[in-house]
Design an enzyme around this catalytic site. Structure first.
Site, PDB file in Angstrom:
ATOM      1  N   GLU A  83       0.821  -1.213   0.000  1.00 21.49           N
ATOM      2  CA  GLU A  83       0.000   0.000   0.000  1.00 21.49           C
ATOM      3  C   GLU A  83       0.857   1.267   0.000  1.00 21.49           C
ATOM      4  O   GLU A  83       0.465   2.296  -0.567  1.00 21.49           O
ATOM      5  CB  GLU A  83      -0.939   0.005   1.210  1.00 21.49           C
ATOM      6  CG  GLU A  83      -1.975  -1.097   1.216  1.00 21.49           C
ATOM      7  CD  GLU A  83      -1.471  -2.381   1.865  1.00 21.49           C
ATOM      8  OE1 GLU A  83      -2.292  -3.286   2.091  1.00 21.49           O
ATOM      9  OE2 GLU A  83      -0.248  -2.472   2.140  1.00 21.49           O
ATOM     10  N   ASP A 110      15.421  13.229  -3.683  1.00 17.31           N
ATOM     11  CA  ASP A 110      16.141  13.715  -2.510  1.00 17.31           C
ATOM     12  C   ASP A 110      16.410  12.589  -1.514  1.00 17.31           C
ATOM     13  O   ASP A 110      15.607  11.673  -1.355  1.00 17.31           O
ATOM     14  CB  ASP A 110      15.315  14.802  -1.816  1.00 17.31           C
ATOM     15  CG  ASP A 110      15.963  15.279  -0.533  1.00 17.31           C
ATOM     16  OD1 ASP A 110      17.034  15.906  -0.611  1.00 17.31           O
ATOM     17  OD2 ASP A 110      15.408  15.008   0.552  1.00 17.31           O
ATOM     18  N   GLU A 152      20.188  11.860  -5.586  1.00 12.48           N
ATOM     19  CA  GLU A 152      21.064  12.530  -4.620  1.00 12.48           C
ATOM     20  C   GLU A 152      21.541  11.468  -3.638  1.00 12.48           C
ATOM     21  O   GLU A 152      20.871  11.134  -2.662  1.00 12.48           O
ATOM     22  CB  GLU A 152      20.312  13.640  -3.879  1.00 12.48           C
ATOM     23  CG  GLU A 152      21.240  14.484  -3.004  1.00 12.48           C
ATOM     24  CD  GLU A 152      20.633  14.875  -1.668  1.00 12.48           C
ATOM     25  OE1 GLU A 152      21.166  15.816  -1.049  1.00 12.48           O
ATOM     26  OE2 GLU A 152      19.663  14.243  -1.216  1.00 12.48           O
TER      27      GLU A 152
END
EC number: 2.4.1.18
Length: 677
Positions: A309, A333, A387
């Site tokens: 989920e 990020d 990143e």
């Protein structure tokens, strides 16, 4: 992949150092295959699976509204808002299967555009008024400062005019990283519309072809830089409306500028009132339970990437931003935090064993592979950037080869290199060999985005390159008629760092807003400690536009550097060659893309007759140099002079030219056709 189970061994062919970890790679790929089959079955694709936003949330039907929510452990849900005067009893949701709840509101006017809503969730004997999980917009009450969801259903749908736009995969990215709120010069929060009108033309004029937007997903604390997300489907109300963001992206596309979203799927804000934490009354609905669910450094919640989920919620989120807002890809990020149970904290990734241990989160790796698969299905030309400070092998290798599937990784070690060099070494002690090694060492067949300084360096407690180089002198000695040695040095080194970084540091390039002209001081968002001031949470474009100030030199240099590198496709060249490393006199010569580059890092010595190897015979001409007057230089290089190659007696009898190289300059030469001069 199922047709050729050994295809992912290609990652070992690409990087033979991975051979001892073949069983670990097999474990990852088995997780990928089994999880994919469990999620999708035999025939479904990720694009068909990731449709949470089309089912959950608020949907206007022909005869009314349907609202659905996922809250498996809740005991009761009640829709409240302006429409029912916030009465918690009149509109209960009905529980259906798989932990879902829903309610139908008859009549298309039962919910109105821009009306406020919440949902009261009753769980474990507690009642909490929550913001719906799939809400597209939230707004803050001026008096109470509380956030509520807002229905966004304008009478006329936004009309896109960018059907012909897509990123050319062969074109390197020149990324302008920006924060909409602080992009204005006024002391306040900038808007999407102001950005569209005032900043997009600057980005276009400076030659950048890609815009990377920070802080777009809703976050209640403005000073978080957007990295503590509360509502994953909502556009940040700090800057304007969903349609305002669409207008910004549509305009960028019409200018030929791609737009990337800074995507935060590595963690979520712990706030219960504004965020998704404990929505159904449990701490494990979206996140790991207990200590494992808390980021020890960031004070945020960590997703459970092994839960179907949760994968559905996050993948649907990725598809939503691509389709609803026409983003052209993502900068993911905090990938290092996702990849390891220790979040990469306090670990030195000195050898390959650190990437393949019990601390590696295979479920997170599988999720990132799924994310990249989905993005390719939705938009084959979309770009993904990771990143990751750990340097995980295979980050930018296709999933089918055993990698994680990103297009690029950020060259995070490069800004660290420059900070460390400037802090620890006097100019005369810089190592040319180290610069060459650090700027050219990359994992095989993995593309990087090079950048010389990060947005983190612009924050309070750190310094941008220019501010680190110049310090307090920037306050009083930036006039063009002020011959400050400190400022002159700062400008010269800043130009050198940026040019060698864009030349060697990656297959793409990134600049954070304002650094192109050496924006002074730091970023400090309004807070109690500064009396809630916006003085440092803005960009002072007027400094760069003032013809009396030296900021213009840096701006001119950045623009011409970008245009030279872009139009000559230097980033796309893979033929980089070290021509000469002069450790004694601090010069570095290299060849790339048919150009010869000479970097003179010597702090005091110019060399009027420097022997520069070119690797081949012919006539050469300087086509770019950092010593031009428009860059703050002294115009010591004749751009029309033709240099004829000869045998260089002091350079091992190599072929090359004899040239004047002023201290702290970069020269670029190109071999010319004898018939053209």
């Amino acid at each position: 992949m199922e047709d050729n189970k050994n295809e992912h061994i290609k990652i070992i062919d690409i990087d033979p150092y991975l051979k001892p970890y073949e069983s670990d790679i097999n474990l990852r790929m088995n997780s990928y295959s089994s999880s994919k089959k469990r999620l999708l079955g035999c025939n479904q694709d990720f694009k068909s699976f990731a449709n949470g936003e089309l089912y959950y949330g608020f949907h206007l039907m022909k005869n009314g509204w349907i609202y659905r929510e996922w809250a498996p452990k809740a005991d009761a849900l009640y829709l409240i808002g302006d429409f029912n005067y916030w009465d918690p009893h009149t509109h209960p949701l009905q529980k259906t299967e798989n932990g879902n709840w829903e309610i139908f509101l008859p009549g298309v006017q039962s919910l109105k555009h821009m009306s406020r809503v919440k949902v009261r969730v009753v769980a474990k004997g507690k009642s909490r008024d929550r913001i719906p999980l799939y809400i597209k917009r939230t707004v803050q009450d001026h008096d109470t400062h509380d956030f509520a969801g807002q229905i966004w259903q304008p009478e006329h749908a936004f009309i896109w005019q960018d059907s012909d736009f897509h990123i050319e995969s062969t074109n390197p990215l020149f990324i302008y990283e920006t924060h909409v709120g602080m992009a204005q010069e006024k002391e306040g929060i900038g808007t999407f519309n102001e950005f569209t009108e005032n900043i997009l033309p600057r980005i276009k004029a400076d030659g950048y072809n890609t815009l990377q937007l920070m802080a777009i997903m809703q976050h209640p604390y403005y000073a978080s830089f957007g990295y503590q997300v509360s509502n994953f489907y909502a556009v940040s109300s700090w800057f304007g409306t969903p349609d305002d963001l669409k207008k910004l992206i549509n305009t960028a596309h019409q200018m030929g500028i791609a737009v990337l979203l800074d995507l935060v799927h590595s963690h979520s804000i712990k706030n219960i009132a504004e965020g998704i934490n404990e929505f159904d009354g449990t701490d494990y609905q979206f996140f790991h339970t207990g200590v494992k669910g808390n980021h020890p450094a960031w004070g945020t919640k960590l997703f459970n990437y092994g839960k179907p989920e949760v994968i559905h919620f996050l993948l649907s989120n990725i598809k939503f931003w691509l389709e609803e807002y026409h983003f052209d890809g993502y900068r993911f990020d905090g990938v290092s935090s996702m990849l390891y149970h220790h979040q990469g904290l306090g670990v030195a990734f000195t050898d390959y064993s650190k990437y393949f241990s019990m601390e590696t989160d295979i479920e997170a790796i599988t999720y990132l592979q799924f994310a990249n698969d989905l993005i390719r299905e939705v938009n084959p030309t979309a770009v993904t950037i990771a990143e990751d400070m750990s340097g995980m092998p295979g980050m930018c290798i296709p999933v089918s080869f055993g990698g994680l599937g990103f297009d690029y990784r950020l060259s995070m070690g490069v800004p660290d290199l420059w900070v460390k060099t400037l802090k620890e070494l006097p100019d005369e002690k810089w190592s040319m060999n180290q610069l060459w090694y650090e700027l050219t060492s990359r994992r095989p067949m993995e593309k990087n985005i090079g950048y010389s300084e990060s947005h983190d360096q612009a924050l309070v407690g750190d310094k941008t390159l220019m501010f680190r180089l110049a310090g307090k002198e920037m306050y009083s000695h930036m006039l063009k008629d002020d011959d400050s040695l400190i400022i002159n040095r700062a400008i010269e080194i800043d130009k050198l760092i940026k040019f060698i970084t864009i030349t060697l540091g990656g297959e793409g390039y990134l600049n954070f807003m304002g650094n192109e002209f050496g924006h002074p001081e730091w970023i400090d968002f309004p807070r109690e400690g500064n009396n809630w001031s916006y003085k440092y949470a803005r960009r002072q474009w007027s400094l760069m536009e003032n013809k009396d100030l030296k900021y213009e030199y840096l701006s001119n240099f950045d623009r011409e550097m970008i245009n030279f590198i872009k139009y000559n496709n230097v980033l796309g060249a893979s033929d980089v060659q070290n021509l000469w490393t002069d450790e004694k006199f601090k010069l570095l010569a290299l060849k790339k893309g048919g150009f010869v580059f000479l970097f003179n890092f010597n702090p005091s010595c110019s060399f009027p007759k420097y022997e520069l190897p070119t690797s081949e015979n012919g006539d050469y001409k300087v086509v770019f140099n950092s010593d031009e007057v428009m860059f703050g230089g002294q115009s010591r290089i004749d751009m029309n002079y033709i240099y004829h190659t000869k045998v260089l007696r002091h350079k091992d009898n190599k072929t090359g030219v004899i040239i004047n190289t002023p201290s702290r300059t970069v020269l670029v030469l190109k071999k010319i056709d004898n018939n053209t001069h």
